[in-house]
Design an enzyme around this catalytic site. Structure first.
Site, PDB file in Angstrom:
ATOM      1  N   GLY A  95       7.842  -0.638  -5.187  1.00 40.02           N
ATOM      2  CA  GLY A  95       8.981  -0.095  -4.450  1.00 40.02           C
ATOM      3  C   GLY A  95      10.323  -0.709  -4.785  1.00 40.02           C
ATOM      4  O   GLY A  95      11.339  -0.311  -4.225  1.00 40.02           O
ATOM      5  N   SER A 131       8.106   0.139 -12.336  1.00 37.86           N
ATOM      6  CA  SER A 131       9.071   1.066 -12.945  1.00 37.86           C
ATOM      7  C   SER A 131      10.265   0.334 -13.556  1.00 37.86           C
ATOM      8  O   SER A 131      10.792   0.769 -14.575  1.00 37.86           O
ATOM      9  CB  SER A 131       9.555   2.091 -11.923  1.00 37.86           C
ATOM     10  OG  SER A 131      10.359   1.479 -10.961  1.00 37.86           O
ATOM     11  N   VAL A 175       0.873  -1.172   0.000  1.00 40.75           N
ATOM     12  CA  VAL A 175       0.000   0.000   0.000  1.00 40.75           C
ATOM     13  C   VAL A 175       0.911   1.223   0.000  1.00 40.75           C
ATOM     14  O   VAL A 175       1.511   1.571   1.006  1.00 40.75           O
ATOM     15  CB  VAL A 175      -0.970   0.001   1.215  1.00 40.75           C
ATOM     16  CG1 VAL A 175      -1.760   1.313   1.254  1.00 40.75           C
ATOM     17  CG2 VAL A 175      -1.921  -1.200   1.144  1.00 40.75           C
ATOM     18  N   ARG A 200     -10.284   1.160  -8.832  1.00 42.75           N
ATOM     19  CA  ARG A 200      -9.172   0.658  -8.006  1.00 42.75           C
ATOM     20  C   ARG A 200      -8.978   1.563  -6.789  1.00 42.75           C
ATOM     21  O   ARG A 200      -8.513   1.160  -5.749  1.00 42.75           O
ATOM     22  CB  ARG A 200      -7.894   0.628  -8.861  1.00 42.75           C
ATOM     23  CG  ARG A 200      -6.719  -0.008  -8.177  1.00 42.75           C
ATOM     24  CD  ARG A 200      -5.541  -0.209  -9.119  1.00 42.75           C
ATOM     25  NE  ARG A 200      -4.649  -1.211  -8.591  1.00 42.75           N
ATOM     26  CZ  ARG A 200      -3.641  -0.958  -7.772  1.00 42.75           C
ATOM     27  NH1 ARG A 200      -3.375   0.282  -7.413  1.00 42.75           N
ATOM     28  NH2 ARG A 200      -2.888  -1.930  -7.307  1.00 42.75           N
ATOM     29  N   GLY A 203      -3.602   5.223 -10.635  1.00 41.32           N
ATOM     30  CA  GLY A 203      -4.454   6.191  -9.941  1.00 41.32           C
ATOM     31  C   GLY A 203      -4.086   7.615 -10.330  1.00 41.32           C
ATOM     32  O   GLY A 203      -4.495   8.571  -9.668  1.00 41.32           O
ATOM     33  N   CYS A 253       3.363   6.112  -6.923  1.00 45.87           N
ATOM     34  CA  CYS A 253       2.223   6.201  -6.004  1.00 45.87           C
ATOM     35  C   CYS A 253       2.294   7.466  -5.171  1.00 45.87           C
ATOM     36  O   CYS A 253       3.375   7.837  -4.714  1.00 45.87           O
ATOM     37  CB  CYS A 253       2.227   5.052  -5.006  1.00 45.87           C
ATOM     38  SG  CYS A 253       2.167   3.457  -5.756  1.00 45.87           S
ATOM     39  N   TYR A 285       5.582   6.362 -18.116  1.00 54.41           N
ATOM     40  CA  TYR A 285       5.165   5.436 -17.057  1.00 54.41           C
ATOM     41  C   TYR A 285       4.231   6.212 -16.136  1.00 54.41           C
ATOM     42  O   TYR A 285       4.572   7.302 -15.679  1.00 54.41           O
ATOM     43  CB  TYR A 285       6.411   4.962 -16.286  1.00 54.41           C
ATOM     44  CG  TYR A 285       6.099   4.030 -15.138  1.00 54.41           C
ATOM     45  CD1 TYR A 285       5.210   2.964 -15.289  1.00 54.41           C
ATOM     46  CD2 TYR A 285       6.698   4.201 -13.889  1.00 54.41           C
ATOM     47  CE1 TYR A 285       4.937   2.099 -14.233  1.00 54.41           C
ATOM     48  CE2 TYR A 285       6.435   3.333 -12.834  1.00 54.41           C
ATOM     49  CZ  TYR A 285       5.549   2.292 -13.011  1.00 54.41           C
ATOM     50  OH  TYR A 285       5.277   1.429 -11.964  1.00 54.41           O
TER      51      TYR A 285
HETATM   52  P1  XMP Z   1       6.864   0.231  -8.830  1.00 51.24           P
HETATM   53  O1  XMP Z   1       7.576   0.804  -7.628  1.00 51.24           O
HETATM   54  O2  XMP Z   1       7.406  -1.094  -9.237  1.00 51.24           O
HETATM   55  O3  XMP Z   1       5.359  -0.027  -8.323  1.00 51.24           O
HETATM   56  O4  XMP Z   1       6.826   1.218  -9.949  1.00 51.24           O
HETATM   57  C1  XMP Z   1       4.354  -0.599  -9.100  1.00 51.24           C
HETATM   58  C2  XMP Z   1       3.088  -0.804  -8.274  1.00 51.24           C
HETATM   59  O5  XMP Z   1       2.531   0.441  -7.858  1.00 51.24           O
HETATM   60  C3  XMP Z   1       1.119   0.297  -7.637  1.00 51.24           C
HETATM   61  N1  XMP Z   1       0.432   1.387  -8.325  1.00 51.24           N
HETATM   62  C4  XMP Z   1      -0.059   2.471  -7.721  1.00 51.24           C
HETATM   63  N2  XMP Z   1      -0.167   2.787  -6.411  1.00 51.24           N
HETATM   64  N3  XMP Z   1      -1.157   4.850  -7.013  1.00 51.24           N
HETATM   65  C5  XMP Z   1      -0.736   3.971  -6.058  1.00 51.24           C
HETATM   66  O6  XMP Z   1      -0.867   4.278  -4.861  1.00 51.24           O
HETATM   67  C6  XMP Z   1      -1.081   4.594  -8.347  1.00 51.24           C
HETATM   68  O7  XMP Z   1      -1.475   5.411  -9.187  1.00 51.24           O
HETATM   69  C7  XMP Z   1      -0.520   3.335  -8.718  1.00 51.24           C
HETATM   70  N4  XMP Z   1      -0.347   2.738  -9.913  1.00 51.24           N
HETATM   71  C8  XMP Z   1       0.251   1.539  -9.645  1.00 51.24           C
HETATM   72  C9  XMP Z   1       0.735  -1.058  -8.177  1.00 51.24           C
HETATM   73  O8  XMP Z   1       0.530  -1.915  -7.072  1.00 51.24           O
HETATM   74  C10 XMP Z   1       1.936  -1.444  -9.023  1.00 51.24           C
HETATM   75  O9  XMP Z   1       2.085  -2.829  -9.175  1.00 51.24           O
END
Ligand code: XMP
EC number: 1.1.1.205
Length: 501
Positions: free
Chosen positions: A345, A367, A304, A413, A394, A310, A390
């Site tokens: 993360g 990412s 989360v 979502r 949300g 995020c 990228y």
């Molecule tokens: P990384 O760090 O690998 O994370 O780029 C990818 C994950 O981030 C989540 N995700 C989001 N979380 N707002 C959020 O709070 C967003 O707009 C969002 N888009 C993706 C998701 O779990 C993804 O796998």
């Protein structure tokens, strides 16, 4: 619910990747000897613990095929119509297979244009031609179409007509390959006693299975694929469509999985869809994981707010640093034998090691994969440097989804399905870019190489062993010491770049 006085207001600190390091231990393991096999959910095994994120700048057909070939898994995003998402599932399932049991076909009256359209949609080089009773009339392939320029010509004039070289149902892979070789053909239709088409074997699939020995495949030799769904009636209908298209894993994909609607969706899908594993999420606590497990989840997705794009933690002030979230959730998951997906993360291969030590069985990457050639994000060049777009699911851009005519399927979502005006949306993510990183295979090679190195340091022969290793909390001085320091870095390494964002 506990009363105010029963529980501490402020919990002890939570840790994330940069707060900890794997403690080296006695080892007999050399990196190349470590076994990276794992499970993403109760019934789905992978050769490597990597899953590509269900995001519209990360996973569509091309990424899902590439991930499965390398031994991981792609999770098709859900910011598109259910029909379009199901078509992507089909494209992955048909992209290579031991035998296609339900091949794409056409009738003799279809036109050249129809067949070309089918071939482009399913990325195939030809189709068997059948009558209404599925009797094989012929086959039309690139060879038959190459020198033909009238798109309205009917297939019956262009196809190679029966009798064709065919094989009976139940033929072994070796015998099929012998027939393909002997007759110098690329496609071998499978027919029953009445001459009706029941399957198709292609030479491409044999070449691919030699080229990708670790590929993630189902019992029929088709690549594995996962897809994201939401909650509510639409989502259940979408899930059925995806299951009919052959999806192997469905991820109930929400920002807050410890929520009554999500638990109900997980329970309903687990009960109704046979042969498809259901992963629930996202949660960040032991109680959240336990609730999903009790609802029937075959896997639990944890994270989360740790994602690079995020803003949930700053917008909603909510979350748990990711190492602590994974560890707490793993206490419930390990007891139930349910695999945990650590989602978000991850910036370096070392973070994959740390996530697994904390209790993850796989990690989901956004990412790190959005810069791959196979990711759907747009390529942009800035000051001569290539980047790919990228964005968070949300983010305002994803929630208004102008690329798909303004219909957003990702708002729910973040619990905002009912928000109709753009101005009233409250985003929980940003839109950005990430350096272009080339072929997925190269990226994955470095990530798995780092994981193997970590397994060597831990003395871990398997992913299970690595989950038993220990982490040590470090200070900011320890983190500074961990990165290159006191030298000017003059070149990027393939697994450690100077920050060029
Ligand atoms: P990384 O760090 O690998 O994370 O780029 C990818 C994950 O981030 C989540 N995700 C989001 N979380 N707002 C959020 O709070 C967003 O707009 C969002 N888009 C993706 C998701 O779990 C993804 O796998």
């Amino acid at each position: 619910m506990d009363t105010r006085s029963d529980r501490p207001k402020i919990l002890p600190p939570g840790y994330t990747f940069d707060d900890v390091l794997l403690v080296p231990a006695a080892s007999k393991i050399i990196p190349s000897g470590a076994v990276t096999r794992t499970r993403v959910s109760r019934n789905v095994e992978l050769a490597i613990p990597l899953v590509s994120a269900a995001m519209d700048t990360v996973t569509e057909t091309r990424m899902a095929v590439a991930m499965a070939r390398l031994g991981g898994l792609g999770v098709l995003h859900r910011n598109l119509s259910a029909d379009d998402q199901a078509r992507q599932v089909e494209q992955v399932k048909r992209s290579e297979a031991g035998m296609v049991t339900d091949p794409v076909t056409c009738g003799p009256d279809a036109t050249l244009a129809d067949v070309q359209q089918l071939c482009a949609t399913y990325r195939i080089s030809g189709v068997p031609v059948i009558d209404e009773d599925r009797r094989l009339l012929g086959i039309i392939t690139n060879r038959d179409m190459r020198f033909e320029d009238d798109p309205s010509r009917p297939v019956r004039d262009l196809m190679t007509p029966s009798p064709l070289h065919t094989a009976p149902e139940g033929i072994s892979g070796d015998d099929a390959l012998t027939l393909l070789r002997r007759h110098k053909i690329e496609k071998l239709p499978i027919v029953d006693d009445a001459g009706r088409l029941t399957g198709l074997i292609t030479v491409k699939d044999f070449v691919k299975s030699d080229e990708f020995p670790d590929a993630s495949r189902d019992g029929q030799g088709r690549l594995l694929v996962a897809a994201a769904v939401g909650v509510g009636d639409d989502a259940i209908a979408r899930a059925r469509l995806l299951a009919d298209a052959g999806v192997d894993v469905l991820m109930v994909d929400t920002a807050h999985g410890h929520n009554e609607d999500v638990l109900q969706a997980v329970a309903l899908l687990s009960k109704q869809l046979d042969g498809v594993d259901i992963v629930g999420g996202n949660i960040a606590t032991r109680a959240g994981a336990q609730a999903l497990i009790d609802a029937g989840a075959d896997g639990v997705r944890v994270g989360v707010g740790p994602g690079s794009i995020c803003t949930t933690r700053v917008v909603a002030g909510t979350g748990v640093p990711q190492i602590t979230a994974i560890y707490d959730a793993s206490l419930a998951c390990a007891a139930a034998g349910v695999p945990l997906v650590g989602d978000g993360g991850i910036q370096y291969s070392g973070d994959i090691v740390k996530a697994i030590v904390a209790g993850a069985s796989t990690v989901m990457l956004g990412s790190l994969l959005a810069g791959a050639k196979e990711a759907p994000g747009e390529l942009v060049v800035i000051n001569g440097e290539p980047f790919k777009t990228y964005r968070g699911m949300g983010s305002l851009g994803a929630m208004r989804n102008r690329e798909r005519g303004g219909t957003s399927y990702s708002k729910d979502r973040y619990g905002q399905a009912d928000v109709l005006s753009e101005r009233e949306l409250v985003p929980q993510g940003i839109e950005g870019r990430t350096p272009f990183r080339g072929d997925l295979a190269q990226i994955v090679h470095q990530l798995v190489g780092g994981l193997r190195a970590g397994m060597g340091f831990a003395g871990a022969a398997t992913i299970n062993d690595l989950q038993d290793a220990q982490l040590m909390q470090i200070t900011s001085a320890g983190l500074k010491e961990s990165h290159p320091h006191d030298v000017a870095m003059i070149a990027d390494a393939p697994n450690y770049a100077r920050q060029a964002l």
